[in-house]
Motif scaffolding. Structure first.
Motif, PDB file in Angstrom:
ATOM      1  N   GLN A   1      43.099  -0.533  59.011  1.00 36.25           N
ATOM      2  CA  GLN A   1      43.306   0.906  58.840  1.00 36.25           C
ATOM      3  C   GLN A   1      44.491   1.448  59.631  1.00 36.25           C
ATOM      4  O   GLN A   1      44.810   2.637  59.541  1.00 36.25           O
ATOM      5  CB  GLN A   1      42.037   1.673  59.262  1.00 36.25           C
TER       6      GLN A   1
ATOM      7  N   TYR B   1      44.727   7.859  48.509  1.00 36.26           N
ATOM      8  CA  TYR B   1      43.746   7.602  49.572  1.00 36.26           C
ATOM      9  C   TYR B   1      44.290   7.909  50.962  1.00 36.26           C
ATOM     10  O   TYR B   1      43.646   8.608  51.757  1.00 36.26           O
ATOM     11  CB  TYR B   1      43.313   6.138  49.450  1.00 36.26           C
TER      12      TYR B   1
ATOM     13  N   ASP C   1      41.786  14.337  56.759  1.00 36.71           N
ATOM     14  CA  ASP C   1      40.582  14.207  57.597  1.00 36.71           C
ATOM     15  C   ASP C   1      40.933  14.296  59.077  1.00 36.71           C
ATOM     16  O   ASP C   1      40.203  14.878  59.881  1.00 36.71           O
ATOM     17  CB  ASP C   1      39.943  12.812  57.432  1.00 36.71           C
TER      18      ASP C   1
HETATM   19  N1  TRP Z   1      39.316   4.602  55.364  1.00 39.32           N
HETATM   20  C1  TRP Z   1      38.294   4.411  56.357  1.00 39.32           C
HETATM   21  C2  TRP Z   1      37.622   3.048  56.090  1.00 39.32           C
HETATM   22  O1  TRP Z   1      37.526   2.633  54.965  1.00 39.32           O
HETATM   23  C3  TRP Z   1      37.274   5.520  56.337  1.00 39.32           C
HETATM   24  C4  TRP Z   1      37.901   6.826  56.666  1.00 39.32           C
HETATM   25  C5  TRP Z   1      38.171   7.861  55.822  1.00 39.32           C
HETATM   26  C6  TRP Z   1      38.363   7.210  57.949  1.00 39.32           C
HETATM   27  N2  TRP Z   1      38.781   8.877  56.506  1.00 39.32           N
HETATM   28  C7  TRP Z   1      38.926   8.498  57.787  1.00 39.32           C
HETATM   29  C8  TRP Z   1      38.398   6.575  59.189  1.00 39.32           C
HETATM   30  C9  TRP Z   1      39.513   9.167  58.873  1.00 39.32           C
HETATM   31  C10 TRP Z   1      38.962   7.249  60.249  1.00 39.32           C
HETATM   32  C11 TRP Z   1      39.524   8.514  60.098  1.00 39.32           C
HETATM   33  O2  TRP Z   1      37.174   2.448  57.027  1.00 39.32           O
END
Ligand code: TRP
Length: 436
Positions: A159, A137, A144
Motif C-alpha cells: 500500500q 482506487y 480517506d
Molecule cells: N487499500 C487498503 C487495503 O486494501 C484499505 C484502505 C482504503 C486504506 N482506504 C485506506 C488503508 C486509507 C489506509 C488508509 O489494505
C-alpha cells in the motif's frame, strides 16, 4: 499539544483472518493506548466495491470486520470508528482530487498496471474487463486520508505506493488552492510479522490460504492441522526458519516461548505435537476475543448504531466543516457573496479605489501597516518590532490568512468585516488583472 493523527482502514470484502489480526488490527489497537495519538479506524466499504460485486458478501464482511474491531477492544469513546460510506464528504473530496490527480500517475498504480499487464499477456485489449473503479482506487484512498489530515497511515508494503499518491494529490491541491492538506506518511512496522498461510505463502484471501480469526475452536484446530510441513518424522531435527508452523507461533508467543519452541524443533518435536502447541497458543489469545465477537455478531443492530453514531460525530467535528472550506477554496461558493457591478462582469474599482497596503514607521519606533481604499482606512495593524514581521503579516493577509480583528489589527473606523473582505478580494483581483 496537538496529537498525531493515525488512520487505519480495512476493505470490507472478506472475513478477518489471523494475518489481518497480527498485521493490522493488533498493532493498530496498541496505538490506541497512546495519549499523544488521535486514531481513526474505518471500514473501507466503498473500496470493497472495487473488488467485490457480491452485495451480500460486502454486507457480511462489513459486519464481521466491525465486530472484530470491537471484540478486540476498540474503545469507541476515545477513538474515531466509522464506515466510509457514512461520510458523503469522502466521495465528494474524491472528485476534487480526481481533478488534480495526474492520469499518468494513476496509469502506474500497481493494481491497475498488473491488470493491464495480464491483458497484454492474454493478447486482449489493454483495458479489457477493467472498470474505472480500479483505476480510481488510489484517489478514493487519498480522500480517506487527506480529509482528516492524517499524519500517519500504518500499511503493508503493497500500500505504500497509494500513500505516495495521496501525498502527490494533496500537494497538487495545496499548490493550486492553498495549504489545506497535511501530507501523510506511510508507517511500516518492521516488528509486525507477515504471517504465512496454510500453504506457506503469505496469508491472503487471494491465495485462499487463510485461517479465519474467529473460526470456532474445533475448526481452528482442524485448519492448523492442515498447515503444510515437510515430511520429517518425529525425532528428526526440524528447521524452524522456513516453517509456517514456527512463524505463526512466533507471532503469538513471547520471546521465551519462541526460544523454547525453536529448541523443540531442534530436538525433533513431531509435527502433530508442534501443531497442537501452536493451536493452544493461538487459542489462548483468541478465545476471549472470540467470545466477545460471537456476542457482538448476535446484535448487528447495535453495531449499526455504533457506526452511525461515530460517523455523525466525525462529520460534525471534521468532515463537514472541512468540505465547506474546500468547496470555498475550489470556487463552489455562495453566489450572493459576489461583488457585481451593473454589467455582467465582476466589479472593477476605479484606479483610485483599488485598495493598497501601506507600510510605515511611527514615532514610537514600531512598524505598522494599513489597508487603504480611496480615502478610507479599512484595516490598521498594531505596531511590530521589525519591518520583516510587519511584512510577513501583510504577505499572510494577501494569501487569505486574515485572522480575527482585535488580534494584531483592528478594523478602520466605521468599517465592517464584510467591507474589509470585499476590499481584500478587490486587491487580489487587481493584482491578477495586472499580471494578465
Ligand atoms: N487499500 C487498503 C487495503 O486494501 C484499505 C484502505 C482504503 C486504506 N482506504 C485506506 C488503508 C486509507 C489506509 C488508509 O489494505
Amino acid at each position: 499539544m496537538s496529537k498525531t493523527r493515525v488512520l487505519t482502514g480495512i476493505t470490507t470484502s472478506g472475513t478477518p483472518h489471523l494475518g489481518n489480526y497480527v498485521g493490522a488490527i493488533r498493532p493498530a489497537l496498541a496505538s490506541a493506548q497512546r495519549p499523544d495519538v488521535e486514531n481513526f479506524y474505518f471500514l473501507a466499504d466503498l473500496h470493497a466495491l472495487v473488488k467485490c460485486g457480491d452485495p451480500a458478501r460486502v454486507q457480511r464482511s462489513t459486519l464481521e470486520i466491525a465486530a472484530t474491531w470491537l471484540a478486540c477492544g476498540l474503545d469507541v469513546g476515545k477513538n474515531w470508528f466509522y464506515r466510509q460510506s457514512d461520510i458523503p464528504e469522502i466521495p465528494e473530496l474524491t472528485w476534487f482530487l480526481t481533478c488534480v490527480a495526474g492520469k499518468g500517475l494513476l496509469n502506474r498504480a500497481h493494481a491497475y498496471k498488473a491488470a493491464v499487464d495480464k491483458n497484454r499477456a492474454d493478447g486482449v485489449d489493454d483495458d479489457a474487463g477493467i472498470h474505472a473503479g480500479l483505476f480510481m482506487y488510489p484517489v478514493l484512498m487519498a480522500a480517506d486520508i487527506l480529509i482528516f489530515n492524517a499524519h500517519k497511515v500504518p500499511v503493508g508494503r503493497d500500500q505504500v505506493q497509494h500513500i505516495e499518491m495521496a501525498r502527490d494529490f494533496g500537494q497538487r491541491f495545496n499548490h493550486l488552492y492553498g495549504e489545506h492538506f497535511t501530507l501523510p506518511e506511510a508507517v511500516i512496522d518492521e516488528n509486525v510479522a507477515t504471517l504465512p498461510g496454510l500453504d506457506g505463502r503469505k496469508m491472503s484471501k487471494s491465495y485462499d490460504n487463510t485461517i479465519p480469526l474467529f473460526a470456532p475452536r474445533a475448526e481452528l484446530k482442524k485448519l492448523i492441522a492442515g498447515i503444510l510441513t515437510d515430511s520429517r518424522a518425529p525425532g528428526e531435527p526440524k528447521d524452524s526458519d522456513g516453517s509456517a508452523v514456527f512463524q505463526l507461533y512466533q507471532a503469538f508467543a513471547s520471546r521465551e516461548e519462541t526460544a523454547a519452541f525453536a529448541q523443540a524443533f531442534a530436538d525433533g518435536i513431531g509435527w502433530g505435537e508442534a501443531k497442537q502447541t501452536l493451536f493452544e497458543r493461538i487459542d489462548a489469545e483468541v478465545a476471549p476475543l472470540r467470545e466477545n465477537y460471537n456476542s457482538l455478531m448476535a446484535k448487528p443492530a447495535e453495531i449499526e448504531a455504533i457506526l452511525r453514531d461515530g460517523a455523525v460525530r466525525l462529520r460534525q467535528a471534521h468532515a463537514t466543516p472541512t468540505l465547506a472550506r474546500l468547496r470555498e477554496a475550489v470556487g463552489l461558493r455562495d453566489l450572493s457573496s459576489v461583488a457585481v457591478a451593473a454589467g455582467d462582469r465582476i466589479a472593477k474599482p476605479a484606479a483610485s479605489q483599488v485598495p493598497t497596503f501601506k507600510q510605515y514607521r511611527e514615532a514610537d519606533g514600531k512598524f505598522y501597516f494599513k489597508l487603504v481604499q480611496g480615502e478610507r482606512v479599512m484595516l490598521q495593524s498594531i505596531g511590530f518590532d521589525s519591518p520583516r514581521d510587519a511584512g510577513a503579516r501583510v504577505a499572510a493577509i494577501k494569501h487569505g490568512e486574515v485572522g480575527d480583528a482585535g488580534s494584531d489589527f483592528r478594523l478602520g473606523d466605521g468599517v465592517t468585516a464584510d467591507e474589509v473582505n470585499a476590499a481584500l478580494e478587490a486587491f487580489v483581483a487587481a493584482q491578477l488583472d495586472d499580471k494578465s
